[in-house]
Design a protein around this motif. Structure first.
Motif, PDB file in Angstrom:
ATOM      1  N   LYS A 137       5.590 -38.140 -49.432  1.00 26.82           N
ATOM      2  CA  LYS A 137       6.304 -36.553 -50.490  1.00 26.82           C
ATOM      3  C   LYS A 137       5.349 -36.249 -52.274  1.00 26.82           C
ATOM      4  CE  LYS A 137      10.088 -37.232 -48.548  1.00 26.82           C
ATOM      5  NZ  LYS A 137      11.916 -37.527 -48.718  1.00 26.82           N
ATOM      6  N   LYS A 138       4.365 -36.878 -51.883  1.00 30.42           N
ATOM      7  CA  LYS A 138       3.556 -37.309 -53.714  1.00 30.42           C
ATOM      8  C   LYS A 138       2.980 -36.209 -53.075  1.00 30.42           C
ATOM      9  CE  LYS A 138       1.030 -39.879 -56.830  1.00 30.42           C
ATOM     10  NZ  LYS A 138       0.154 -40.166 -56.971  1.00 30.42           N
ATOM     11  N   ALA A 139       3.003 -34.692 -54.427  1.00 29.78           N
ATOM     12  CA  ALA A 139       2.469 -33.603 -54.651  1.00 29.78           C
ATOM     13  C   ALA A 139       1.260 -33.715 -54.462  1.00 29.78           C
ATOM     14  CB  ALA A 139       3.291 -32.804 -55.852  1.00 29.78           C
ATOM     15  N   ALA A 140       0.663 -32.480 -54.230  1.00 28.40           N
ATOM     16  CA  ALA A 140      -1.033 -32.200 -54.054  1.00 28.40           C
ATOM     17  C   ALA A 140      -1.541 -32.269 -55.046  1.00 28.40           C
ATOM     18  CB  ALA A 140      -1.493 -31.660 -53.747  1.00 28.40           C
ATOM     19  N   PRO A 141      -3.042 -33.421 -55.644  1.00 25.34           N
ATOM     20  CA  PRO A 141      -3.637 -32.820 -56.664  1.00 25.34           C
ATOM     21  C   PRO A 141      -4.042 -31.932 -57.808  1.00 25.34           C
ATOM     22  CG  PRO A 141      -5.454 -34.264 -56.024  1.00 25.34           C
ATOM     23  CD  PRO A 141      -3.468 -33.478 -54.979  1.00 25.34           C
ATOM     24  N   LYS A 142      -4.496 -31.005 -56.776  1.00 24.01           N
ATOM     25  CA  LYS A 142      -4.985 -29.213 -56.227  1.00 24.01           C
ATOM     26  C   LYS A 142      -4.843 -28.623 -54.789  1.00 24.01           C
ATOM     27  CE  LYS A 142      -9.113 -27.272 -57.687  1.00 24.01           C
ATOM     28  NZ  LYS A 142     -10.092 -27.429 -58.817  1.00 24.01           N
ATOM     29  N   ASP A 143      -4.937 -27.619 -55.628  1.00 23.15           N
ATOM     30  CA  ASP A 143      -4.587 -26.481 -53.663  1.00 23.15           C
ATOM     31  C   ASP A 143      -5.826 -26.287 -53.359  1.00 23.15           C
ATOM     32  OD1 ASP A 143      -3.806 -24.343 -52.322  1.00 23.15           O
ATOM     33  OD2 ASP A 143      -2.050 -25.365 -51.961  1.00 23.15           O
ATOM     34  N   GLY A 154       4.608 -24.006 -48.693  1.00 24.84           N
ATOM     35  CA  GLY A 154       5.684 -25.167 -48.154  1.00 24.84           C
ATOM     36  C   GLY A 154       5.217 -26.360 -48.789  1.00 24.84           C
ATOM     37  N   GLU A 155       5.238 -27.193 -47.925  1.00 24.16           N
ATOM     38  CA  GLU A 155       5.142 -28.536 -47.385  1.00 24.16           C
ATOM     39  C   GLU A 155       5.796 -29.481 -46.526  1.00 24.16           C
ATOM     40  OE1 GLU A 155       3.918 -30.240 -50.460  1.00 24.16           O
ATOM     41  OE2 GLU A 155       3.784 -28.448 -52.091  1.00 24.16           O
ATOM     42  N   TYR A 156       4.433 -30.479 -46.130  1.00 27.59           N
ATOM     43  CA  TYR A 156       4.814 -31.278 -45.005  1.00 27.59           C
ATOM     44  C   TYR A 156       4.484 -32.305 -45.478  1.00 27.59           C
ATOM     45  CZ  TYR A 156      -0.409 -29.915 -45.076  1.00 27.59           C
ATOM     46  OH  TYR A 156      -1.728 -29.333 -45.411  1.00 27.59           O
ATOM     47  N   ALA A 157       4.416 -33.846 -44.125  1.00 28.13           N
ATOM     48  CA  ALA A 157       4.535 -34.457 -44.542  1.00 28.13           C
ATOM     49  C   ALA A 157       2.750 -34.516 -45.379  1.00 28.13           C
ATOM     50  CB  ALA A 157       5.056 -35.929 -44.285  1.00 28.13           C
ATOM     51  N   PHE A 158       1.958 -35.906 -46.151  1.00 27.08           N
ATOM     52  CA  PHE A 158       1.372 -36.116 -45.986  1.00 27.08           C
ATOM     53  C   PHE A 158       0.532 -35.311 -46.406  1.00 27.08           C
ATOM     54  CE2 PHE A 158       2.659 -39.412 -43.466  1.00 27.08           C
ATOM     55  CZ  PHE A 158       2.610 -40.436 -43.631  1.00 27.08           C
ATOM     56  N   ARG A 159       0.955 -34.075 -47.449  1.00 23.98           N
ATOM     57  CA  ARG A 159      -0.012 -32.834 -47.937  1.00 23.98           C
ATOM     58  C   ARG A 159      -1.018 -33.363 -48.813  1.00 23.98           C
ATOM     59  NH1 ARG A 159       0.334 -28.800 -51.349  1.00 23.98           N
ATOM     60  NH2 ARG A 159      -0.668 -26.614 -50.014  1.00 23.98           N
ATOM     61  N   GLY A 160      -0.425 -34.277 -49.512  1.00 20.25           N
ATOM     62  CA  GLY A 160      -1.052 -34.550 -51.092  1.00 20.25           C
ATOM     63  C   GLY A 160      -2.100 -35.451 -50.244  1.00 20.25           C
ATOM     64  N   LEU A 161      -2.028 -35.878 -49.238  1.00 18.82           N
ATOM     65  CA  LEU A 161      -3.098 -37.477 -49.527  1.00 18.82           C
ATOM     66  C   LEU A 161      -3.914 -36.028 -48.806  1.00 18.82           C
ATOM     67  CD1 LEU A 161      -4.606 -39.337 -48.073  1.00 18.82           C
ATOM     68  CD2 LEU A 161      -3.346 -39.721 -46.249  1.00 18.82           C
ATOM     69  N   ALA A 162      -4.602 -35.099 -47.402  1.00 21.77           N
ATOM     70  CA  ALA A 162      -5.272 -34.134 -47.392  1.00 21.77           C
ATOM     71  C   ALA A 162      -5.590 -33.870 -48.697  1.00 21.77           C
ATOM     72  CB  ALA A 162      -4.943 -33.243 -46.229  1.00 21.77           C
ATOM     73  N   HIS A 163      -5.070 -32.905 -49.122  1.00 20.25           N
ATOM     74  CA  HIS A 163      -5.551 -32.489 -50.800  1.00 20.25           C
ATOM     75  C   HIS A 163      -5.981 -33.037 -51.554  1.00 20.25           C
ATOM     76  CE1 HIS A 163      -3.904 -28.334 -49.878  1.00 20.25           C
ATOM     77  NE2 HIS A 163      -3.311 -29.359 -48.755  1.00 20.25           N
ATOM     78  N   CYS A 164      -5.777 -34.420 -51.586  1.00 18.00           N
ATOM     79  CA  CYS A 164      -6.545 -35.768 -52.844  1.00 18.00           C
ATOM     80  C   CYS A 164      -8.378 -35.742 -52.260  1.00 18.00           C
ATOM     81  CB  CYS A 164      -5.932 -36.616 -52.673  1.00 18.00           C
ATOM     82  SG  CYS A 164      -6.563 -38.100 -53.888  1.00 18.00           S
ATOM     83  N   LEU A 165      -8.460 -35.882 -50.359  1.00 21.18           N
ATOM     84  CA  LEU A 165      -9.693 -36.269 -50.248  1.00 21.18           C
ATOM     85  C   LEU A 165     -10.604 -35.074 -50.467  1.00 21.18           C
ATOM     86  CD1 LEU A 165      -8.443 -37.751 -46.923  1.00 21.18           C
ATOM     87  CD2 LEU A 165      -8.859 -38.848 -49.136  1.00 21.18           C
ATOM     88  N   ILE A 166     -10.088 -34.190 -50.853  1.00 20.16           N
ATOM     89  CA  ILE A 166     -10.789 -32.607 -50.907  1.00 20.16           C
ATOM     90  C   ILE A 166     -11.010 -32.985 -52.155  1.00 20.16           C
ATOM     91  CG2 ILE A 166     -11.009 -30.279 -50.740  1.00 20.16           C
ATOM     92  CD1 ILE A 166     -11.401 -31.649 -48.058  1.00 20.16           C
TER      93      ILE A 166
END
Length: 360
Positions: A137-143, A154-166
């Motif tokens: 549930k950790k918030a993405a560092p940037k959209d 909205g949010e979904y599980a591991f959203r922060g992970l995908a956005h963190c990689l980018i």
């Protein structure tokens, strides 16, 4: 709504960090696994393919095309859910009575799954984004919705992970690298354009003229790539008993053509990405080349693909790619043809000194 859909929505109502009023649109993913795959493939491309292959290898930098091992999506979630529910039914119980236990088990398994997938990523990406696996549930560092294709709401599980990689791609590669990734995703090159561009980038590093693409050489290379794929066997045409050194496809403009071949396992990657991967692999043989020039003696390893790639007097190039998806093969085959052909031996070996120039 069937039972499977009802169960899935109940589980994700617990897992997702959303308000009760959120309505998931067609552009909003329910599963972070799909977005992770997109982001991880972006990492693969920027780190493995976009960057020029090294002149001097240092450490394990050639960590492989990871598209093949990064693939994961909602089917993984569904299989985990079915497995947990099946275990409970075997005990004669109703899965709905154990929903919190199922939720926890699925989430634990998803985290283990993503950690294993992430092992294929470079260390700097694992260090920056590992905490987003531990906390789904950790918030993405940037959209970065514009590049990932989720709705941005909205949010979904591991959203922060995908956005963190980018975000890490942008941090590590700067604006130019990020723009290159956007272009790659929105306006991908064709196979022949992508591999020609990489070969010419490698030639420029040695101060030799760029190849000009030749449609007839493309046709010949494509024809032989399809033959290799059908046989599921990599062999230079000149050494294949079915064709041999004097085959007409090896003669062009009054002389012999050169040929590079490669076999790859990344069936899920695009033809263009596989072409760049092949060109990279050919070029990395530079580490075996005995500067200032090969004189016919023993080398540290194979140099033939590298020398064909940068041979100064070669002017025209053509390329072919084909895949064999049968379970007993599962390989990509890439073929290049060059005219005039390189790798020419002569008395005293002067042609290598004249045609294989050191990096600038």
């Amino acid at each position: 709504m069937d039972r499977s859909s009802s169960t899935r929505m109940a589980l994700w109502a617990i897992l997702l960090t959303t308000s009760t009023s959120l309505v998931l649109s067609a552009e909003t993913p329910q599963y972070g696994l799909t977005m992770f795959t997109k982001a991880a493939k972006g990492v693969c491309w920027i780190e493995k393919l976009h960057k020029l292959p090294p002149i001097n290898k240092e450490g394990d930098i050639n960590w492989g095309t990871c598209d093949l091992t990064m693939e994961t999506d909602e089917n993984k979630y569904q299989s985990l859910l079915d497995n947990y529910e099946g275990q409970i039914r075997k005990k004669g119980a109703n899965p709905d009575d154990y929903r919190p236990t199922i939720d926890g088990g699925v989430m634990t398994s998803l985290k283990q799954h993503l950690k294993k997938k992430s092992e294929r990523l470079p260390a700097k990406y694992r260090a920056a984004c590992g905490s987003y696996i531990d906390d789904e549930k950790k918030a993405a560092p940037k959209d970065f919705s514009s590049i990932l294709g989720d709705s941005g709401s909205g949010e979904y599980a591991f959203r922060g992970l995908a956005h963190c990689l980018i975000n890490t791609i942008e941090t590590e590669n700067g604006p130019e690298g990020f723009i290159a990734l956007q272009s790659h995703l929105t306006n991908p090159k064709s196979f022949v354009d992508a591999i020609l561009e990489r070969e010419n980038e490698n030639r420029a590093r040695h101060g030799v003229p760029a190849f000009t693409m030749d449609t007839e050489l493309n046709t010949r290379a494509q024809r032989y790539a399809e033959i290799l794929a059908r046989k599921c066997h990599m062999e230079h045409m000149s050494k294949d008993p079915e064709f041999g050194e004097n085959h007409p496809d090896l003669q062009y403009n009054g002389g012999r053509t050169g040929e590079n071949i490669a076999t790859l396992l990344a069936l899920q990657a695009s033809d263009a990405d596989n072409g760049v991967d092949a060109a990279n692999e050919w070029y990395t043989e530079i580490e075996n080349y005995p500067w200032p020039a090969w004189t016919g003696g023993k080398t540290k390893g194979v140099i033939g693909h590298f020398t064909a790639t940068v041979w100064k007097s070669s002017q025209l190039a053509g390329y072919g790619v084909a895949r064999n998806t049968n379970t007993n093969c599962g390989k990509m085959f890439v073929v290049s043809r060059y005219s005039p052909g390189g790798n020419v031996r002569s008395e005293g070996m002067p042609r290598y000194k004249e045609n294989v120039l050191p990096p600038l």
